[in-house]
Scaffold this motif. Structure first.
Motif, PDB file in Angstrom:
ATOM      1  N   GLY A 228       0.877  -1.167   0.002  1.00  0.00           N
ATOM      2  CA  GLY A 228      -0.015  -0.019   0.166  1.00  0.00           C
ATOM      3  C   GLY A 228       0.756   1.220   0.085  1.00  0.00           C
ATOM      4  N   ALA A 229       0.472   2.259  -0.711  1.00  0.00           N
ATOM      5  CA  ALA A 229       1.224   3.493  -0.831  1.00  0.00           C
ATOM      6  C   ALA A 229      -0.012   4.604  -1.018  1.00  0.00           C
ATOM      7  CB  ALA A 229       2.184   3.584  -1.779  1.00  0.00           C
ATOM      8  N   TRP A 230       0.288   5.795  -0.540  1.00  0.00           N
ATOM      9  CA  TRP A 230      -0.493   6.684  -0.468  1.00  0.00           C
ATOM     10  C   TRP A 230       0.200   8.285   0.049  1.00  0.00           C
ATOM     11  CZ3 TRP A 230      -5.297   7.079  -2.757  1.00  0.00           C
ATOM     12  CH2 TRP A 230      -5.982   8.215  -2.812  1.00  0.00           C
ATOM     13  N   PHE A 231      -0.141   9.377  -1.024  1.00  0.00           N
ATOM     14  CA  PHE A 231       0.586  10.606  -0.591  1.00  0.00           C
ATOM     15  C   PHE A 231      -0.756  11.445   0.225  1.00  0.00           C
ATOM     16  CE2 PHE A 231       3.571   9.869  -4.364  1.00  0.00           C
ATOM     17  CZ  PHE A 231       4.730  10.231  -3.485  1.00  0.00           C
ATOM     18  N   ASP A 232      -0.036  12.234   1.350  1.00  0.00           N
ATOM     19  CA  ASP A 232      -1.015  13.166   1.965  1.00  0.00           C
ATOM     20  C   ASP A 232      -0.177  14.319   2.243  1.00  0.00           C
ATOM     21  OD1 ASP A 232      -3.248  14.513   2.747  1.00  0.00           O
ATOM     22  OD2 ASP A 232      -3.946  12.757   3.881  1.00  0.00           O
ATOM     23  N   ILE A 247      -4.556  -2.608   0.741  1.00  0.00           N
ATOM     24  CA  ILE A 247      -4.345  -4.046   1.228  1.00  0.00           C
ATOM     25  C   ILE A 247      -5.467  -5.039   1.332  1.00  0.00           C
ATOM     26  CG2 ILE A 247      -3.244  -5.375   3.260  1.00  0.00           C
ATOM     27  CD1 ILE A 247      -1.658  -2.876   3.841  1.00  0.00           C
ATOM     28  N   LEU A 248      -6.552  -4.365   1.786  1.00  0.00           N
ATOM     29  CA  LEU A 248      -7.938  -5.251   1.952  1.00  0.00           C
ATOM     30  C   LEU A 248      -8.395  -5.626   0.506  1.00  0.00           C
ATOM     31  CD1 LEU A 248      -9.600  -3.476   4.911  1.00  0.00           C
ATOM     32  CD2 LEU A 248      -8.345  -5.546   4.923  1.00  0.00           C
ATOM     33  N   THR A 249      -8.367  -4.572  -0.314  1.00  0.00           N
ATOM     34  CA  THR A 249      -8.832  -4.915  -1.697  1.00  0.00           C
ATOM     35  C   THR A 249      -8.148  -5.630  -2.749  1.00  0.00           C
ATOM     36  OG1 THR A 249      -8.267  -2.763  -2.567  1.00  0.00           O
ATOM     37  CG2 THR A 249     -10.576  -2.864  -1.682  1.00  0.00           C
ATOM     38  N   THR A 250      -6.704  -5.661  -2.434  1.00  0.00           N
ATOM     39  CA  THR A 250      -5.776  -6.222  -3.275  1.00  0.00           C
ATOM     40  C   THR A 250      -5.399  -7.432  -2.811  1.00  0.00           C
ATOM     41  OG1 THR A 250      -4.790  -3.965  -3.924  1.00  0.00           O
ATOM     42  CG2 THR A 250      -3.598  -5.981  -4.576  1.00  0.00           C
ATOM     43  N   TYR A 339       3.504   2.391 -10.536  1.00  0.00           N
ATOM     44  CA  TYR A 339       4.846   2.238  -9.971  1.00  0.00           C
ATOM     45  C   TYR A 339       5.176   1.308  -9.028  1.00  0.00           C
ATOM     46  CZ  TYR A 339       9.248   3.903  -8.310  1.00  0.00           C
ATOM     47  OH  TYR A 339      10.758   3.877  -7.925  1.00  0.00           O
ATOM     48  N   VAL A 340       3.906   1.324  -8.209  1.00  0.00           N
ATOM     49  CA  VAL A 340       4.375   0.183  -7.055  1.00  0.00           C
ATOM     50  C   VAL A 340       4.536  -1.432  -7.701  1.00  0.00           C
ATOM     51  CG1 VAL A 340       3.002  -1.305  -5.300  1.00  0.00           C
ATOM     52  CG2 VAL A 340       3.199   1.215  -5.222  1.00  0.00           C
ATOM     53  N   LYS A 341       3.750  -1.684  -8.877  1.00  0.00           N
ATOM     54  CA  LYS A 341       3.773  -2.931  -9.573  1.00  0.00           C
ATOM     55  C   LYS A 341       5.254  -3.165 -10.115  1.00  0.00           C
ATOM     56  CE  LYS A 341      -1.086  -3.038 -10.766  1.00  0.00           C
ATOM     57  NZ  LYS A 341      -2.172  -3.199 -11.649  1.00  0.00           N
ATOM     58  N   GLU A 342       5.617  -2.009 -10.796  1.00  0.00           N
ATOM     59  CA  GLU A 342       7.124  -2.195 -11.435  1.00  0.00           C
ATOM     60  C   GLU A 342       8.116  -2.392 -10.167  1.00  0.00           C
ATOM     61  OE1 GLU A 342       7.671   1.446 -13.673  1.00  0.00           O
ATOM     62  OE2 GLU A 342       5.838   1.022 -14.963  1.00  0.00           O
ATOM     63  N   ASN A 344       7.586  -3.801  -7.212  1.00  0.00           N
ATOM     64  CA  ASN A 344       7.690  -4.936  -6.732  1.00  0.00           C
ATOM     65  C   ASN A 344       8.136  -6.017  -7.618  1.00  0.00           C
ATOM     66  OD1 ASN A 344       6.474  -4.247  -4.311  1.00  0.00           O
ATOM     67  ND2 ASN A 344       4.294  -4.348  -4.987  1.00  0.00           N
ATOM     68  N   ALA A 345       7.983  -5.911  -8.944  1.00  0.00           N
ATOM     69  CA  ALA A 345       8.600  -6.918  -9.725  1.00  0.00           C
ATOM     70  C   ALA A 345      10.116  -6.692  -9.706  1.00  0.00           C
ATOM     71  CB  ALA A 345       8.203  -6.558 -11.356  1.00  0.00           C
ATOM     72  N   LYS A 346      10.777  -5.580  -9.744  1.00  0.00           N
ATOM     73  CA  LYS A 346      11.931  -5.588  -9.781  1.00  0.00           C
ATOM     74  C   LYS A 346      12.873  -5.922  -8.076  1.00  0.00           C
ATOM     75  CE  LYS A 346      15.454  -1.761 -10.830  1.00  0.00           C
ATOM     76  NZ  LYS A 346      16.044  -2.645 -11.815  1.00  0.00           N
ATOM     77  N   PHE A 347      12.227  -5.303  -7.437  1.00  0.00           N
ATOM     78  CA  PHE A 347      12.943  -5.562  -5.812  1.00  0.00           C
ATOM     79  C   PHE A 347      12.190  -6.661  -4.949  1.00  0.00           C
ATOM     80  CE2 PHE A 347      13.722  -1.364  -7.087  1.00  0.00           C
ATOM     81  CZ  PHE A 347      15.273  -1.230  -7.250  1.00  0.00           C
ATOM     82  N   GLY A 348      11.035  -7.009  -5.058  1.00  0.00           N
ATOM     83  CA  GLY A 348      10.328  -7.981  -4.213  1.00  0.00           C
ATOM     84  C   GLY A 348      10.609  -9.433  -4.517  1.00  0.00           C
ATOM     85  N   LEU A 349      10.714 -10.284  -3.639  1.00  0.00           N
ATOM     86  CA  LEU A 349      10.903 -11.633  -3.564  1.00  0.00           C
ATOM     87  C   LEU A 349       9.924 -12.328  -4.515  1.00  0.00           C
ATOM     88  CD1 LEU A 349      12.288 -12.453  -0.055  1.00  0.00           C
ATOM     89  CD2 LEU A 349      13.464 -11.979  -2.284  1.00  0.00           C
ATOM     90  N   CYS A 350      10.350 -13.348  -5.075  1.00  0.00           N
ATOM     91  CA  CYS A 350       9.198 -14.446  -5.830  1.00  0.00           C
ATOM     92  C   CYS A 350       8.151 -14.916  -4.855  1.00  0.00           C
ATOM     93  CB  CYS A 350       9.885 -15.385  -6.729  1.00  0.00           C
ATOM     94  SG  CYS A 350       8.764 -16.202  -7.478  1.00  0.00           S
TER      95      CYS A 350
END
Length: 489
Positions: A228-232, A247-250, A339-342, A344-350
């Motif tokens: 989850g990510a959100w600007f305020d 988080i809950l919806t995804t 951007y979060v999807k990109e 996670n694909a680059k830095f997140g574990l499988c």
């Protein structure tokens, strides 16, 4: 200048055996005086007292005095008179040991200034802060306020001692001191399951030139994926609700959140006699309804994964926002989805080999009710309530206004979809309709005036959780937290 000692001794051989009669140890300055004066005495023809006085930085009269002393007493004359004597102000060994033991066992984690005050107040030990620092640092105990440079310097000294240690016990003792000086936090393994632990935090930064926003983040501990990510504009409950909603919806309902000790997450009343009587915050109550455990810590290293994520995004995300032409916060929040999807694909574990423990995703209606901000209001003499500087009237399911006595306490519910509801007496729920300051058109003066058709408002059914007694208990448990929660929202 360091005080290096030079050894000199008188050696005699008797019957083939070496016998040392006495030894004279001189430091570097004393040795220089000795060498200069000895040269003057041994070579009187070429002696130059003026040059000797210039070398030693003294007068010719002092040179004559040193020569007389050398002839009368020899090398011993150049030893300082206080050599081997303990100063009158020296703290005795018993007091030094007591100070060290008190700090280790009773007053640990106190800074040295405070520790000095505690010794004076409770232990009747009167020493200066500099003396306390000298005593404790002699056994490699540093103040919690010690600078990084001092920690690094002492650590290097301990490493040098460790290399020259002779026994395993010495090595273990030195290593223990090194760990204490580093103020190290033990490394722990990642969690076993995806969704077992979500670390949350917010970081303020100048994400676009001239504007500082707070980026609210949640990262999964097991996989390293941003969930989850959100600007305020500030660190707010509204932003954390949006992260929770993502988080809950995804993914679904996680097992645990790990956060810092912000009042958004946890709050302890000063008048509360025990932890069991602590009040719930809005976010904590939402977690309780979904069965999510909420844990907080004031130590940044305890949630190091999200802290490291903050640093990574601060170096990468501003460039991405600039290249995408983002200039406002709404566009930035939309940009984060891709951007979060990109990222996670680059830095997140499988995640193929990591089992997920997220529970079933709740329905939109349930999310709308759970991620709500609840506050208490009082009905005024005009049968309305005031909320965020606007006046609202209560509307029933048929679209008609309902009236209650002045002073009636009601619970205003600001749902996640921004719709407003009102619960009265823990029994009935009404919709709230804003009362405008001015009519848009006049019934008598405008020919095109049309009375607006009343749209039947949606009223939650009787089985809705807002009507449960738990909401009233929540309301009564924290009357002093309502305004703060609304401002944060």
């Amino acid at each position: 200048m360091s005080r290096r000692c030079y050894n000199a001794s008188i050696r005699l051989y008797m019957n083939g055996r070496l016998i040392i009669i006495r030894s004279v140890n001189l430091n570097m300055n004393e040795q220089l005086k000795y060498d200069v004066i000895k040269s003057l005495v041994d070579h009187p023809d070429s002696a130059n007292k003026n040059r000797a006085a210039l070398t030693l930085g003294c007068s010719k009269r002092t040179i004559n005095r040193l020569i007389r002393g050398y002839k009368d007493h020899g090398k011993d004359f150049f030893l300082h008179g206080n050599r081997g004597r303990r100063p009158v102000t020296t703290i005795d060994d018993d007091t030094r040991s007591l100070i060290i033991d008190l700090y280790r066992n009773k007053y640990f984690d106190a800074n040295f200034k405070h520790f000095t005050e505690l010794l004076d107040k409770h232990e009747n030990i009167h020493v200066s802060p500099s003396s306390v620092a000298s005593i404790l640092e002699s056994v490699y105990i540093l103040s919690p306020k010690a600078k990084r440079a001092k920690r690094k310097r002492v650590k290097n000294q301990l490493k040098a001692l460790k290399q020259n240690a002779n026994t395993k016990h010495e090595v273990a003792t030195i290593q223990k001191n090194i760990v204490a000086i580093e103020d190290a936090h033990s490394r722990r393994p990642r969690c076993a399951y995806f969704g077992e632990l979500e670390q949350m935090d917010a970081t303020p930064f100048e994400w676009i030139p001239g504007q500082i926003w707070h980026l609210h983040l949640a990262i999964d501990d097991a996989s390293g994926h941003i969930t989850g990510a959100w600007f305020d504009s500030q660190e707010t409950l509204n932003a954390y609700y949006h992260v929770f909603y993502q988080i809950l919806t995804t993914y679904g309902i996680p097992y645990k959140f790990f956060t810092d000790k912000r009042t958004v997450f946890t709050y302890k009343s000063k008048k509360s006699p025990s932890d069991e009587e602590d009040t719930y915050t809005q976010f904590a109550y939402a977690c309780k309804q979904l069965g999510v455990e909420l844990e907080s810590s004031s130590v940044p290293q305890a949630k190091g994964r999200v802290e490291r994520l903050n640093q990574t995004l601060q170096s990468r995300l501003p460039i991405e926002l600039r290249l995408a032409g983002i200039t406002d916060m709404n566009s930035a929040n939309e940009f984060l989805k891709d951007y979060v999807k990109e990222f996670n694909a680059k830095f997140g574990l499988c995640r193929d080999s990591i089992k997920s423990v997220f529970e079933v995703q709740p329905s939109e209606e349930k999310l709308n009710t759970i991620l709500a901000v609840i506050s208490e209001r009082t009905i005024d003499c005009g049968h309305t309530i005031q909320y965020k500087k606007h006046y609202y009237k209560l509307i029933d399911a048929d679209g008609n206004q309902v009236h209650f006595f002045k002073g009636t306490k009601v619970m205003v519910i600001n749902a996640f979809d921004k719709k407003l509801y009102c619960c009265v007496n823990d029994q009935d729920i009404y919709a709230l309709e804003e009362i405008p300051e001015h009519e848009t058109k006049s019934k008598d003066l405008d020919a095109d005036y049309k009375k607006p058709k009343k749209k039947k408002p949606y009223i939650p059914p009787m089985s809705h959780p807002w009507k449960s007694a738990s909401f009233n208990r929540f309301k009564r448990s924290q009357p002093h937290r309502i305004e703060e929660a609304i401002v944060a929202y």
